[in-house]
Scaffold this motif. Structure first.
Motif, PDB file in Angstrom:
ATOM      1  N   ILE A 691      -1.076 -29.503 -20.207  1.00  0.00           N
ATOM      2  CA  ILE A 691      -2.021 -30.455 -20.795  1.00  0.00           C
ATOM      3  C   ILE A 691      -1.374 -31.821 -20.946  1.00  0.00           C
ATOM      4  N   ALA A 692      -0.144 -31.856 -21.431  1.00  0.00           N
ATOM      5  CA  ALA A 692       0.568 -33.129 -21.591  1.00  0.00           C
ATOM      6  C   ALA A 692       0.784 -33.805 -20.238  1.00  0.00           C
ATOM      7  N   THR A 693       1.108 -33.017 -19.218  1.00  0.00           N
ATOM      8  CA  THR A 693       1.331 -33.564 -17.871  1.00  0.00           C
ATOM      9  C   THR A 693       0.051 -34.147 -17.291  1.00  0.00           C
ATOM     10  N   VAL A 694      -1.061 -33.420 -17.442  1.00  0.00           N
ATOM     11  CA  VAL A 694      -2.356 -33.914 -16.951  1.00  0.00           C
ATOM     12  C   VAL A 694      -2.726 -35.206 -17.670  1.00  0.00           C
ATOM     13  N   SER A 695      -2.499 -35.268 -18.980  1.00  0.00           N
ATOM     14  CA  SER A 695      -2.841 -36.460 -19.765  1.00  0.00           C
ATOM     15  C   SER A 695      -2.083 -37.692 -19.281  1.00  0.00           C
ATOM     16  N   VAL A 696      -0.791 -37.546 -19.082  1.00  0.00           N
ATOM     17  CA  VAL A 696       0.022 -38.680 -18.609  1.00  0.00           C
ATOM     18  C   VAL A 696      -0.393 -39.070 -17.192  1.00  0.00           C
ATOM     19  N   SER A 697      -0.702 -38.092 -16.364  1.00  0.00           N
ATOM     20  CA  SER A 697      -1.130 -38.376 -14.989  1.00  0.00           C
ATOM     21  C   SER A 697      -2.422 -39.186 -14.973  1.00  0.00           C
ATOM     22  N   VAL A 698      -3.358 -38.814 -15.837  1.00  0.00           N
ATOM     23  CA  VAL A 698      -4.617 -39.557 -15.922  1.00  0.00           C
ATOM     24  C   VAL A 698      -4.356 -40.991 -16.367  1.00  0.00           C
ATOM     25  N   ALA A 699      -3.447 -41.164 -17.339  1.00  0.00           N
ATOM     26  CA  ALA A 699      -3.115 -42.510 -17.824  1.00  0.00           C
ATOM     27  C   ALA A 699      -2.579 -43.402 -16.713  1.00  0.00           C
ATOM     28  N   ILE A 700      -1.899 -42.814 -15.744  1.00  0.00           N
ATOM     29  CA  ILE A 700      -1.313 -43.594 -14.641  1.00  0.00           C
ATOM     30  C   ILE A 700      -2.298 -43.791 -13.503  1.00  0.00           C
ATOM     31  N   ILE A 701      -3.032 -42.744 -13.154  1.00  0.00           N
ATOM     32  CA  ILE A 701      -3.874 -42.767 -11.955  1.00  0.00           C
ATOM     33  C   ILE A 701      -5.156 -43.567 -12.151  1.00  0.00           C
ATOM     34  N   ILE A 702      -5.840 -43.371 -13.273  1.00  0.00           N
ATOM     35  CA  ILE A 702      -7.167 -43.963 -13.447  1.00  0.00           C
ATOM     36  C   ILE A 702      -7.145 -45.491 -13.418  1.00  0.00           C
ATOM     37  N   PRO A 703      -6.264 -46.175 -14.170  1.00  0.00           N
ATOM     38  CA  PRO A 703      -6.243 -47.645 -14.050  1.00  0.00           C
ATOM     39  C   PRO A 703      -5.945 -48.116 -12.639  1.00  0.00           C
TER      40      PRO A 703
END
Length: 805
Positions: A691-703
């Motif tokens: 869950i923590a990994t997915v959260s950080v990935s979203v923070a990087i990819i989406i912007p």
């Protein structure tokens, strides 16, 4: 011979479909009442989840006692048939229960109270049905474990996914909201009878009867739907009468009339007003369009190619066409709005749309900017204030950069917002200053002018834009434009040196001191100096606080400040919720993350509680809670981001949620099928890391996805991100349920408590993310907080496991 019991698969699927369709119907209805404010999305979803969680606890308490679960299921299904349509009708009348001025915005506390009150009966019924169906599934398998609860969870999630697809591609296009609500609830009632193997023969006869009943009832439901809309608008603006409602993929369009003047609303927000097709004199709103158009055109010395985004139907396009321009590209998002407005707008505007110089384009303005290869002398933005995240997209740093790319080297950008002459309030000063600083980050030359409406002019060329009355008057006369409704004297009062210098000083200086976002602007010096003198001093000023004074797609503070401003205007004397929220410093909340760790250590140290495995139960439930919090916070961050980039979610909110539920279903299925030792705390700990990994990935990819031009690719990226956040959520539920059963919990209690705790975490994540974290702190911070919550759960589980060894 007793017939063989079969799992209630169809009933669980229908519960999922009912839950999804009901949730989307209520979300859309409340968004219209709350005037499209995305801050309310988290409140609405949280209210739904709170009551569904309470319903699951209630279902767990009564399931298997005194009467059968099948009886309770049929009873609650019958209640839903009544509750869902009645809830929609109550939502449309809900403004009548609050003391709010016509057209005013409900406060956050009003939204919470309204959502909690109106949804309670329906959600309690829906939440209890999950437990009853899980019990029926266990009875069919003659099992006492938690494995069937996971199957129920999986099948319901699959039904949620089907419900989102069904709503988006069928119900919303061919049925009114009340028709959709009644039909889906009635089919759920049929499914409840079908779940009882003793009554399946009866249910077969009910199917044709139900179809006939729906056909007969359909006209009545359509009429009731129209009546409910009229009641809604009577509460919203009592002096207007509803003329017509049009349903568009971008939001419900309402046409209201008062004394021959027609006003158009979309999702509860006013788009524009017009005096009507036969009017011989301009209304006040029409005159605003006239002033806006001419003041804008005078900012360029010789404009020939114009891009106008919005405003054309209210008269701005007609006024621009009076100038000797070569080409006008007019972009309007919603074709349904154009069709709805055509019978009511002036003949001159209709004729202008047929002008060979005018290219009328129905698309999203930002998407058009990304794809066009034209270069324009002027880009003019005439859209409503940034009262929603959708509208805020046209006032952000990223949008200003996109507009600069399509401007000629000496091109001019023009926009504007409702304002006040003194800029004394915190909300209005923050909003206007953040727009100025965001523009100044892109264009070297920016000027503002106005009193109750503030114009923003920006250009790369310093000699192009002007707020000198005599220069503008000379430009107007040189063009020899024949216009009776405008004279340069209309803008004379806005260009008085004292007022002009003072408002420019405020927007340039406000936001340069620490904490200035929480305080009204400084009144400034008695003589702030001319605009030229202010420009010369600009380099010596402190840097602005970019955290609170740059309005961006992924940190839409301009939208938040606009809501603060309107709350101050329409809710004077009441608590300033927005002002209190922006004072929150997330760094001060960090110690609270340590509390769960300390608590599990204390529980381990207590011998009596240790023997009862209270510490392990706490660790498991805390992991379930943070999973709900993290995945819902991610979902809110994704919804905001998707809307900022793609442009709208009104039509496809069902599909967005369907992708989440698809991930949820597959995650649950994966957990049930492939994870043998579901009660293993080590596996639950690994899920928290994921869950923590997915959260950080979203923070990087989406912007990073914001720069992609293809809307299809953007949709795929967001769909995958939504899917994976649902996937990790789905994996976690069966694990938590099985782990609690291993500790000696009853299966019904384990299923209901796990379901309820996860929903509680999700509702807190939804409210915190939508009402404060995303709009003020930004999408990235929201995603990182979701990751931190997952890591905290991992630490709590790790300590619980280690101290047990």
């Amino acid at each position: 011979m007793i017939p063989k019991k079969h799992p209630p698969i169809f009933s669980v699927l229908m519960l999922g479909i009912l839950s999804q369709v009901g949730q989307v119907l209520i979300l859309r209805e409340l968004l219209m009442v709350f005037q499209g404010s995305e801050l309310s999305i988290g409140i609405i979803l949280a209210s739904w989840m709170i009551w569904v969680g309470i319903g699951s606890f209630f279902g767990g308490a009564i399931s298997g006692r005194s009467v059968s679960s099948s009886y309770w299921l049929k009873l609650t299904a019958g209640g839903v048939v009544v509750a869902l349509p009645v809830t929609i009708i109550l939502i449309r009348h809900i403004r009548g229960f609050f003391d709010v001025v016509p057209g005013g915005y409900l406060s956050l506390s009003d939204m919470l109270m309204a959502s909690l009150t109106v949804m309670a009966p329906l959600c309690i019924l829906v939440g209890s049905q999950f437990v009853f169906l899980a019990a029926l599934w266990r009875e069919s398998a003659n099992s006492k474990g938690a494995f069937e609860a996971g199957k129920t969870y999986f099948t319901e999630a699959a039904g949620n996914m089907l419900g989102g697809i069904l709503f988006t591609f069928f119900l919303v296009r061919y049925f009114t909201p009340l028709q959709s609500a009644f039909f889906i609830a009635a089919i759920m009632l049929l499914a409840a009878f079908f779940s009882d193997f003793r009554e399946r023969s009866i249910s077969r006869y009910m199917i044709p009867g139900l179809l006939v009943f729906m056909f007969v009832l359909s006209p009545f439901l359509r009429s009731l739907d129209k009546w409910a809309y009229r009641v809604q608008w009577k509460d919203f603006t009592p002096e207007h009468s509803l003329v017509e409602i049009y349903h568009s993929k971008h939001g419900a369009i309402s046409v209201v009339e008062r004394k021959g003047q027609y006003t158009f609303f979309q999702s509860g927000n006013m788009v524009f007003s017009t005096a009507g097709a036969e009017a011989v004199m301009h209304s006040l709103e029409d005159q605003d369009a006239v002033t806006f158009a001419h003041f804008a055109l005078l900012q360029h010395k010789n404009p020939k190619r114009i891009l106008l985004i919005g405003g054309g139907l209210r008269g701005t396009l007609y006024e621009i066409a009076k100038y000797p321009v070569y080409k006008i590209d007019y972009v309007e998002l919603d074709e349904v709005l154009t069709k709805a407005a055509t019978p009511y707008i002036s003949r001159s505007t209709i004729n202008t749309l047929k002008d060979p110089r005018v290219n009328h384009i129905h698309t999203d303005g930002r998407l058009f900017l990304k794809k066009t290869e034209e270069k324009y002398d002027m880009v003019i933005i005439d859209v409503p204030d940034p009262l929603t995240a959708v509208l805020n997209r046209f006032y952000t740093l990223e949008f200003f950069k996109e507009a600069r790319e399509v401007l000629a080297s000496d091109g001019v950008f023009v926009s504007g917002v409702v304002s006040t002459p003194d800029l004394r309030g915190v909300g209005i000063a923050n909003r206007n200053a953040s727009l100025y600083h965001s523009l100044k980050d892109v264009f070297p030359n920016v000027a503002v002018a106005g009193e109750r409406f503030m114009f923003y002019f920006a250009s790369e060329e310093s000699r192009q834009i002007s707020v000198d009355f005599h220069e503008l008057q000379e430009r107007f006369h040189q063009r020899e434009v024949e216009v009776e409704s405008f004279s340069p004297h209309y803008i004379y009062s806005m260009l008085q040196p004292s007022q002009l210098n003072r408002i420019n000083w405020i927007v340039r200086n406000h936001g340069r001191e620490k904490g200035s976002h929480t305080e009204p602007p400084s009144p400034g010096p008695v003589s702030p100096g001319s605009l030229q003198e202010q420009r010369e001093k600009l380099s010596g000023l402190p840097d602005i606080d970019r955290r609170y004074f740059i309005n961006s797609d992924f940190k839409p503070v301009g939208y938040y400040y606009t809501l603060m401003f309107w709350e101050q205007l329409t809710r004077a004397g009441e608590s300033r919720v927005f002002e209190r929220l922006i004072r929150i410093d997330l760094k001060r909340t960090a110690p609270f993350l340590v509390l769960p760790v300390l608590l599990v250590i204390l529980l381990k140290g207590n011998a009596r509680l240790y023997k009862k495995n209270i510490d392990t139960g706490f660790a498991i439930l805390y992991a379930v809670f943070t999973t709900g919090f993290s995945t819902m916070a991610l979902q809110i961050a994704l919804i905001f981001s998707f809307q900022n980039i793609y442009g709208f979610i009104y039509e496809i909110v069902g599909i967005i949620i369907a992708f989440f539920m698809c991930g949820l279903a597959l995650g649950t299925g994966f957990s049930n099928r492939f994870i043998k030792d579901k009660s293993n705390l080590k596996i639950i700990s690994i899920v928290q890391i994921v869950i923590a990994t997915v959260s950080v990935s979203v923070a990087i990819i989406i912007p990073a996805a914001a720069g992609i031009r293809s809307s299809v690719i953007i949709f795929i990226i967001f769909s995958l991100a939504t899917f994976f956040s649902g996937l990790v959520n789905g994996v976690d539920y069966p694990l938590g349920t099985a782990a609690l059963v291993t500790l000696g919990w009853r299966p019904e209690k384990s299923a209901s408590v796990t379901y309820g705790v996860e929903l509680m975490g999700a509702c807190i994540g939804a409210v915190a993310a939508s009402a404060f974290i995303v709009p003020v702190m930004g999408v990235r911070v929201c995603c990182y907080l979701a990751g931190v919550a997952g890591l905290t759960a991992f630490v709590v589980l790790f300590i619980s496991r280690r101290l047990s060894e």
